[in-house]
Motif scaffolding. Structure first.
Motif, mmCIF file in Angstrom:
data_model
loop_
_atom_site.group_PDB
_atom_site.id
_atom_site.type_symbol
_atom_site.label_atom_id
_atom_site.label_comp_id
_atom_site.label_asym_id
_atom_site.label_seq_id
_atom_site.Cartn_x
_atom_site.Cartn_y
_atom_site.Cartn_z
ATOM 1 N N LEU A 17 121.005 125.610 63.578
ATOM 2 C CA LEU A 17 121.413 126.068 62.247
ATOM 3 C C LEU A 17 120.671 125.314 61.149
ATOM 4 O O LEU A 17 120.210 125.905 60.174
ATOM 5 N N VAL A 18 120.542 123.987 61.316
ATOM 6 C CA VAL A 18 119.834 123.199 60.296
ATOM 7 C C VAL A 18 118.367 123.614 60.237
ATOM 8 O O VAL A 18 117.793 123.797 59.158
ATOM 9 N N GLY A 19 117.771 123.820 61.422
ATOM 10 C CA GLY A 19 116.386 124.291 61.476
ATOM 11 C C GLY A 19 116.230 125.641 60.807
ATOM 12 O O GLY A 19 115.318 125.866 60.005
ATOM 13 N N LEU A 20 117.160 126.544 61.118
ATOM 14 C CA LEU A 20 117.119 127.885 60.524
ATOM 15 C C LEU A 20 117.266 127.819 59.004
ATOM 16 O O LEU A 20 116.617 128.560 58.265
ATOM 17 N N LEU A 21 118.122 126.893 58.545
ATOM 18 C CA LEU A 21 118.331 126.739 57.100
ATOM 19 C C LEU A 21 117.002 126.416 56.416
ATOM 20 O O LEU A 21 116.593 127.076 55.457
ATOM 21 N N PHE A 22 116.281 125.394 56.960
ATOM 22 C CA PHE A 22 115.014 125.014 56.334
ATOM 23 C C PHE A 22 113.983 126.129 56.451
ATOM 24 O O PHE A 22 113.255 126.430 55.518
ATOM 25 N N GLY A 23 113.936 126.755 57.641
ATOM 26 C CA GLY A 23 112.997 127.864 57.828
ATOM 27 C C GLY A 23 113.256 128.984 56.849
ATOM 28 O O GLY A 23 112.325 129.534 56.243
ATOM 29 N N SER A 24 114.547 129.305 56.651
ATOM 30 C CA SER A 24 114.819 130.432 55.743
ATOM 31 C C SER A 24 114.597 130.067 54.284
ATOM 32 O O SER A 24 114.238 130.929 53.487
ATOM 33 N N ILE A 25 114.795 128.773 53.916
ATOM 34 C CA ILE A 25 114.460 128.381 52.536
ATOM 35 C C ILE A 25 112.977 128.666 52.290
ATOM 36 O O ILE A 25 112.593 129.238 51.272
ATOM 37 N N GLY A 26 112.126 128.287 53.257
ATOM 38 C CA GLY A 26 110.696 128.543 53.118
ATOM 39 C C GLY A 26 110.389 130.021 53.042
ATOM 40 O O GLY A 26 109.687 130.482 52.140
ATOM 41 N N LEU A 27 110.959 130.800 53.977
ATOM 42 C CA LEU A 27 110.678 132.241 54.010
ATOM 43 C C LEU A 27 111.216 132.940 52.770
ATOM 44 O O LEU A 27 110.520 133.735 52.131
ATOM 45 N N PHE A 28 112.463 132.609 52.407
ATOM 46 C CA PHE A 28 113.078 133.272 51.255
ATOM 47 C C PHE A 28 112.305 132.951 49.971
ATOM 48 O O PHE A 28 112.041 133.831 49.156
ATOM 49 N N GLY A 29 111.916 131.656 49.836
ATOM 50 C CA GLY A 29 111.157 131.255 48.645
ATOM 51 C C GLY A 29 109.889 132.070 48.494
ATOM 52 O O GLY A 29 109.553 132.541 47.404
ATOM 53 N N VAL A 30 109.190 132.263 49.605
ATOM 54 C CA VAL A 30 107.913 132.994 49.548
ATOM 55 C C VAL A 30 108.152 134.491 49.322
ATOM 56 O O VAL A 30 107.502 135.119 48.482
ATOM 57 N N ILE A 31 109.109 135.077 50.052
ATOM 58 C CA ILE A 31 109.373 136.517 49.897
ATOM 59 C C ILE A 31 109.836 136.820 48.476
ATOM 60 O O ILE A 31 109.399 137.782 47.841
ATOM 61 N N TYR A 55 96.262 132.974 42.619
ATOM 62 C CA TYR A 55 95.693 131.966 43.514
ATOM 63 C C TYR A 55 96.671 130.811 43.718
ATOM 64 O O TYR A 55 96.927 130.358 44.828
ATOM 65 N N LEU A 56 97.232 130.330 42.605
ATOM 66 C CA LEU A 56 98.142 129.188 42.660
ATOM 67 C C LEU A 56 99.398 129.531 43.463
ATOM 68 O O LEU A 56 99.874 128.736 44.279
ATOM 69 N N MET A 57 99.926 130.751 43.253
ATOM 70 C CA MET A 57 101.135 131.153 43.971
ATOM 71 C C MET A 57 100.869 131.301 45.465
ATOM 72 O O MET A 57 101.691 130.897 46.291
ATOM 73 N N VAL A 58 99.703 131.862 45.816
ATOM 74 C CA VAL A 58 99.394 132.077 47.236
ATOM 75 C C VAL A 58 99.189 130.737 47.948
ATOM 76 O O VAL A 58 99.755 130.491 49.019
ATOM 77 N N THR A 59 98.393 129.839 47.340
ATOM 78 C CA THR A 59 98.104 128.570 48.023
ATOM 79 C C THR A 59 99.354 127.688 48.111
ATOM 80 O O THR A 59 99.678 127.166 49.173
ATOM 81 N N THR A 60 100.059 127.529 46.988
ATOM 82 C CA THR A 60 101.249 126.673 47.038
ATOM 83 C C THR A 60 102.348 127.344 47.857
ATOM 84 O O THR A 60 103.108 126.656 48.537
ATOM 85 N N GLY A 61 102.408 128.685 47.827
ATOM 86 C CA GLY A 61 103.392 129.408 48.644
ATOM 87 C C GLY A 61 103.123 129.177 50.124
ATOM 88 O O GLY A 61 104.058 128.954 50.901
ATOM 89 N N ALA A 62 101.849 129.196 50.522
ATOM 90 C CA ALA A 62 101.495 128.964 51.923
ATOM 91 C C ALA A 62 101.865 127.542 52.337
ATOM 92 O O ALA A 62 102.430 127.312 53.417
#
Ligand SMILES: [Cu+2]
Length: 278
Positions: A17-31, A55-62
């Motif tokens: 669950l903790v792993g999923l939380l961090f993973g989804s913060i990353g995914l949700f932030g980018v989406i 450019y800035l959004m793509v690189t920092t988003g990645a």
């Protein structure tokens, strides 16, 4: 030997669950960040600004996504170990890796912005206004935009602070000056022709305002005592919002003007109309 082996704990839900939380913060932030944020572009130099932002959004988003997914993976993997049985890398390698990643991020994000942004900066702030540019002066005050065209002579008449009157003469125009006779002074409405360079001369009567045309990717602070100039080319006809982007007092929210980008013929007729109403 068995004591140092990396024994595995049985499956448990918590680290997942903790792993999923961090993973989804990353995914949700980018989406969430992928959406279209800026209003539809209406100026020439704005394409460069948009390219820089993308450019800035793509690189920092990645980087954001990779960082969060890696964190999720490490949480999941590490949670099943009973003890730290071995180091992944030497302290020296860790230090080098940290420095290398930091430098890489700075070069990718900042270097890219400078590379894409400098030509736009030069076009936007360093360019001389071409001879066919339309000049308009905009004087910010609580809570209006005073707009002035130089008239047929192409020259702004003198102003005098002693002549300022908020009702009849907000910018203190000295009508006894020959250059002032044909000046057109107006409020909150700016007319400019499409596809021709516009030179905006900015002043403020009282405090810091900020001349903001979001569709044209134009924003410039207006500071009493300074006369910044902007040169840009509107590329699309329409009426665009002119907002004050600096909290300048209680009426800041209603310091709104309209920037009308019109055809050459329409521009001429609007200026004639404004001149006849002086
Ligand atoms: Cu303001």
């Amino acid at each position: 030997m068995s004591e140092t082996r990396d024994t595995r704990l049985p499956f448990s839900l918590e680290p997942v669950l903790v792993g999923l939380l961090f993973g989804s913060i990353g995914l949700f932030g980018v989406i969430y960040g992928i959406g279209e944020w800026a209003p539809e572009l209406a100026s020439r130099h704005g394409a460069g600004i948009d390219a820089m932002m993308t450019y800035l959004m793509v690189t920092t988003g990645a980087m954001f996504l990779i960082g969060h997914l890696a964190m999720a993976l490490f949480i999941w993997q590490g949670s099943r170990r009973t003890r730290i049985s071995h180091r992944l890398a030497s302290p020296r390698f860790e230090k080098r890796l940290s420095i290398a990643l930091g430098v890489l991020m700075a070069v990718v994000a900042e270097g890219g912005v400078v590379a894409i942004g400098l030509p736009v900066w030069n076009e936007y702030f360093m360019a001389e206004a071409p001879p066919d540019a339309v000049t308009v002066e905009v004087v910010g005050q609580q809570f209006f935009w005073n707009v002035r065209y130089p008239g047929a002579d192409g020259e702004f008449g003198a102003t005098d602070i002693q002549l300022m009157d908020d009702v009849v003469n907000p910018i203190g125009l000295d009508r006894s000056d020959p250059a002032a006779v044909d000046d057109i002074v107006w409020l909150n409405e700016i007319y400019v022709p499409v596809n021709r360079p516009v030179r905006v001369v900015l002043r403020s009567k009282d405090m810091i305002h900020s001349f903001f045309l979001p569709h044209l990717r134009v924003k410039q602070d207006v500071i009493p005592g300074m006369v910044p100039e902007l040169v840009f080319v509107p590329t699309r006809e329409g009426t665009f919002e002119l907002a004050c982007a600096e909290l300048c007092g209680l009426g800041h929210y209603r310091m709104q003007g309209f920037f009308h980008v019109v055809s050459d013929a329409e521009f001429t007729s609007q200026l004639e109309r404004l001149a006849s109403e002086q």
